[in-house]
Design a protein around this motif. Structure first.
Motif, PDB file in Angstrom:
ATOM      1  N   PRO A 249       0.597  -1.141  -0.041  1.00 52.35           N
ATOM      2  CA  PRO A 249       0.028  -0.005  -0.007  1.00 52.35           C
ATOM      3  C   PRO A 249       0.899   1.221  -0.103  1.00 52.35           C
ATOM      4  O   PRO A 249       1.803   1.165   0.799  1.00 52.35           O
ATOM      5  N   ASN A 250       0.668   2.365  -0.803  1.00 56.76           N
ATOM      6  CA  ASN A 250       1.150   3.396  -0.680  1.00 56.76           C
ATOM      7  C   ASN A 250       0.408   4.576   0.226  1.00 56.76           C
ATOM      8  O   ASN A 250       0.893   5.744   0.385  1.00 56.76           O
ATOM      9  N   ASN A 251      -0.771   4.054   0.969  1.00 53.63           N
ATOM     10  CA  ASN A 251      -1.364   5.046   1.795  1.00 53.63           C
ATOM     11  C   ASN A 251      -1.382   4.894   3.120  1.00 53.63           C
ATOM     12  O   ASN A 251      -2.236   4.871   4.015  1.00 53.63           O
ATOM     13  N   SER A 252      -0.117   4.512   3.554  1.00 51.34           N
ATOM     14  CA  SER A 252       0.350   4.163   4.957  1.00 51.34           C
ATOM     15  C   SER A 252       1.062   5.415   5.608  1.00 51.34           C
ATOM     16  O   SER A 252       1.123   5.314   7.245  1.00 51.34           O
ATOM     17  N   GLY A 253       1.045   6.573   5.089  1.00 47.13           N
ATOM     18  CA  GLY A 253       1.864   7.694   5.944  1.00 47.13           C
ATOM     19  C   GLY A 253       1.018   8.681   6.104  1.00 47.13           C
ATOM     20  O   GLY A 253      -0.087   8.728   5.385  1.00 47.13           O
ATOM     21  N   PRO A 254       1.585   9.857   6.521  1.00 47.05           N
ATOM     22  CA  PRO A 254       0.703  11.150   6.736  1.00 47.05           C
ATOM     23  C   PRO A 254       0.266  11.687   5.330  1.00 47.05           C
ATOM     24  O   PRO A 254       1.142  11.763   4.425  1.00 47.05           O
TER      25      PRO A 254
ATOM     26  N   ALA B 296      -1.964  10.463   3.385  1.00 45.20           N
ATOM     27  CA  ALA B 296      -2.364   9.067   2.760  1.00 45.20           C
ATOM     28  C   ALA B 296      -3.850   9.311   1.979  1.00 45.20           C
ATOM     29  O   ALA B 296      -4.553   9.964   2.986  1.00 45.20           O
ATOM     30  N   SER B 297      -3.939   8.928   0.835  1.00 49.96           N
ATOM     31  CA  SER B 297      -5.322   9.288   0.344  1.00 49.96           C
ATOM     32  C   SER B 297      -6.458   8.195   0.770  1.00 49.96           C
ATOM     33  O   SER B 297      -7.546   8.679   0.675  1.00 49.96           O
ATOM     34  N   GLY B 298      -5.911   7.223   1.216  1.00 50.61           N
ATOM     35  CA  GLY B 298      -6.951   6.137   1.453  1.00 50.61           C
ATOM     36  C   GLY B 298      -7.643   5.417   0.624  1.00 50.61           C
ATOM     37  O   GLY B 298      -8.722   4.567   0.830  1.00 50.61           O
ATOM     38  N   ASP B 299      -7.072   5.591  -0.675  1.00 47.63           N
ATOM     39  CA  ASP B 299      -7.800   4.915  -1.693  1.00 47.63           C
ATOM     40  C   ASP B 299      -7.093   3.504  -1.817  1.00 47.63           C
ATOM     41  O   ASP B 299      -5.899   3.285  -1.956  1.00 47.63           O
TER      42      ASP B 299
END
Length: 228
Positions: free
Chosen positions: A161-166, A168-171
């Motif tokens: 996942p690319n959405n694990s940091g501050p 993050a898009s949550g997509d």
């Protein structure tokens, strides 16, 4: 009685030894002597792969039979890859251009397999691969099938996942695929015969595959195999 038993055991041992020696001689007689490559690392003994079936554009299955008769370079990646995949396919396209003058019936081939079936349909994979070179084979499959195929070639891939940091898009579609960067070489019997590790030497890969192709005895046609 003891002497007879000992004699029988001796005969069995000698027969087994003779059978092993004969088998090795016959095996050696049918194994071609391949030249030492410069860019490709050949395995001591080609590895027979378990059965697999990947999907190409148009619903055509890609199986071991599809690959027989040619040396094939296999690359595992995905179309949303930002750097490694386009760079590698561009380098392989350079090698394919150097093979262009070889007979089509035996010319080495490149197979690009997407490890991202969630976003990469067989049609998308084909369009992506053909943008680099029209002769490239392209396929994908379900994740379990891809995992089995990759494992048989000692390759790995993993969804990250690319959405694990501050910020993050949550997509859920915002992810990447970590995958092996190495190339795997299949021989004309669709067995794993070697690997190529980065950085890749385009001219070296092209020269090795051309030499290996010229040094490999022609494979019998399916019709001929059926008559054996």
């Amino acid at each position: 009685m003891a002497k007879r038993t000992t004699l029988l055991l001796l005969i069995v041992v000698l027969a087994a030894g003779l059978g092993l020696w004969t088998a090795r001689r016959l095996q050696g007689a049918h194994r071609p002597t391949l030249p030492a490559p410069t860019a490709v690392t050949l395995l001591p003994t080609p590895r027979t792969l378990p059965a697999f079936s990947l999907q190409q554009a148009g619903g055509t299955a890609l199986t071991p039979g599809t690959l027989k008769g040619h040396w094939t370079v296999v690359f595992l990646g995905f179309t949303h890859c930002p750097d490694v995949c386009p760079t590698t396919l561009a380098l392989l396209a350079g090698a394919q251009k150097l093979w262009a003058s070889m007979p089509e019936a035996s010319r080495p081939r490149v197979l690009f397999v997407s490890a991202d079936p969630e976003r990469d349909t067989p049609q998308i994979v084909a369009q992506y691969a053909h943008a680099f070179h029209p002769d490239t084979l392209a396929a994908t499959a379900s994740v379990p099938q891809l995992e089995a195929f990759a494992r048989s070639l000692s390759l790995v891939f993993m969804k990250v996942p690319n959405n694990s940091g501050p910020g993050a898009s949550g997509d859920p579609a915002d992810y990447s695929i970590d995958h092996s960067a190495a190339l795997v070489l299949l021989d004309p019997q669709a067995r794993m015969a070697g690997v190529v590790q980065p950085p890749f030497d385009v001219k070296g890969i092209a020269a090795d595959l051309e030499t290996l192709t010229q040094s490999t005895p022609p494979q019998p046609s399916p019709a001929a195999q059926g008559r054996e």
